[in-house]
Design a protein around this motif. Structure first.
Motif, short mmCIF file in Angstrom:
data_model
loop_
_atom_site.label_atom_id
_atom_site.label_comp_id
_atom_site.label_asym_id
_atom_site.label_seq_id
_atom_site.Cartn_x
_atom_site.Cartn_y
_atom_site.Cartn_z
N ASP A 33 0.83 -1.20 0.00
CA ASP A 33 0.00 0.00 0.00
C ASP A 33 0.87 1.26 0.00
OD1 ASP A 33 -3.00 -0.82 1.95
OD2 ASP A 33 -2.05 -1.79 0.21
N MET A 34 0.37 2.28 -0.68
CA MET A 34 0.99 3.60 -0.64
C MET A 34 -0.10 4.60 -0.30
SD MET A 34 3.57 3.53 -3.92
CE MET A 34 4.71 4.77 -3.26
N GLY A 35 0.32 5.74 0.20
CA GLY A 35 -0.70 6.71 0.56
C GLY A 35 -0.14 8.10 0.76
N TYR A 95 2.73 14.41 2.86
CA TYR A 95 3.75 13.38 2.98
C TYR A 95 3.32 12.11 2.27
CZ TYR A 95 5.66 16.20 6.81
OH TYR A 95 6.19 17.21 7.58
N CYS A 96 4.25 11.53 1.56
CA CYS A 96 4.04 10.23 0.93
C CYS A 96 4.42 9.15 1.94
CB CYS A 96 4.94 10.16 -0.31
SG CYS A 96 4.94 8.59 -1.15
N ASN A 97 3.70 8.06 1.89
CA ASN A 97 3.93 6.95 2.81
C ASN A 97 3.84 5.64 2.05
OD1 ASN A 97 2.38 4.75 4.59
ND2 ASN A 97 3.68 5.96 5.94
N ALA A 98 4.69 4.68 2.40
CA ALA A 98 4.67 3.40 1.71
C ALA A 98 4.96 2.26 2.66
CB ALA A 98 5.67 3.39 0.57
N ASP A 99 4.28 1.16 2.42
CA ASP A 99 4.56 -0.11 3.09
C ASP A 99 5.40 -0.90 2.09
OD1 ASP A 99 2.38 -2.90 4.14
OD2 ASP A 99 4.55 -2.70 4.03
N LEU A 100 6.67 -1.10 2.41
CA LEU A 100 7.54 -1.69 1.40
C LEU A 100 8.58 -2.62 2.02
CD1 LEU A 100 10.38 0.06 1.76
CD2 LEU A 100 9.11 1.74 0.47
N THR A 101 9.17 -3.44 1.16
CA THR A 101 10.31 -4.26 1.55
C THR A 101 11.49 -3.87 0.68
OG1 THR A 101 9.64 -6.02 0.04
CG2 THR A 101 8.89 -6.20 2.31
N HIS A 110 11.38 -5.27 6.02
CA HIS A 110 10.01 -4.82 5.78
C HIS A 110 9.74 -3.59 6.65
CE1 HIS A 110 5.40 -5.86 5.74
NE2 HIS A 110 5.69 -4.73 5.12
N GLU A 111 9.38 -2.49 6.01
CA GLU A 111 9.02 -1.26 6.71
C GLU A 111 7.55 -0.97 6.43
OE1 GLU A 111 12.78 0.55 8.30
OE2 GLU A 111 10.63 0.89 8.60
N TYR A 112 6.74 -0.92 7.46
CA TYR A 112 5.31 -0.65 7.27
C TYR A 112 5.05 0.82 6.96
CZ TYR A 112 4.31 -5.31 9.07
OH TYR A 112 4.24 -6.66 9.23
N ASP A 113 5.89 1.69 7.49
CA ASP A 113 5.68 3.14 7.33
C ASP A 113 6.98 3.81 6.90
OD1 ASP A 113 3.43 3.04 10.04
OD2 ASP A 113 2.92 3.75 8.02
N TYR A 114 7.15 3.88 5.63
CA TYR A 114 8.32 4.58 5.09
C TYR A 114 7.83 5.93 4.58
CZ TYR A 114 13.20 4.21 3.79
OH TYR A 114 14.56 4.34 3.76
N TRP A 115 8.54 7.00 4.95
CA TRP A 115 8.03 8.36 4.70
C TRP A 115 8.92 9.15 3.74
CZ3 TRP A 115 3.37 9.75 6.65
CH2 TRP A 115 2.88 8.99 7.72
N GLY A 116 8.27 10.00 2.98
CA GLY A 116 8.99 11.00 2.22
C GLY A 116 9.26 12.22 3.10
#
Length: 125
Positions: A33-35, A95-101, A110-116
């Protein structure tokens, strides 16, 4: 190892439109997911809108329904926020947010909340 870089912020008149972009780069394995979140001056950060990895919008804040849409280009690891009929209340840092590996060396993290870093949007009345 991973960066989320927002762009497209600026000054816009009420009733106008703005398109934000957020590009992810680095040793990315997968992006789920991204947001987009936003934080008005002196206020807490709030969730605006999110999108799944398959492109389905799975959350829209009531305050932006019918005005903001989210989309993504998985080939470019980029998510977009189309802001239409903007209001002065939309003024905030977005702010952009991403759940990514991603790979840290040979290890998968694995980071659930990666931020711009955020981009300022100012709506004038």
């Amino acid at each position: 190892q991973v960066q989320l870089v927002e762009s497209g912020g600026g000054l816009v008149q009420a009733g106008g439109s703005l398109r934000l972009s957020c590009a992810a780069s680095g040793s990315i394995a997968t992006i789920n997911d991204m947001g987009w979140y936003r934080q008005p001056l002196g206020m807490p950060r709030e969730l605006v809108i999110t999108i799944t990895s398959s492109g389905v919008t799975n959350y829209v804040a009531d305050s932006v329904k019918g005005r903001f849409t989210i989309s993504r280009d998985n080939a470019k690891n980029t998510v977009y926020l189309q802001m239409n009929m903007v209001k002065p209340d939309d003024t905030a840092i977005y702010y952009c947010n991403a759940d990514l590996t991603y790979f840290r060396g040979s290890r998968l993290v694995h980071e659930y909340d990666y931020w711009g870093q955020g981009t300022q949007v100012t709506v004038s009345s």
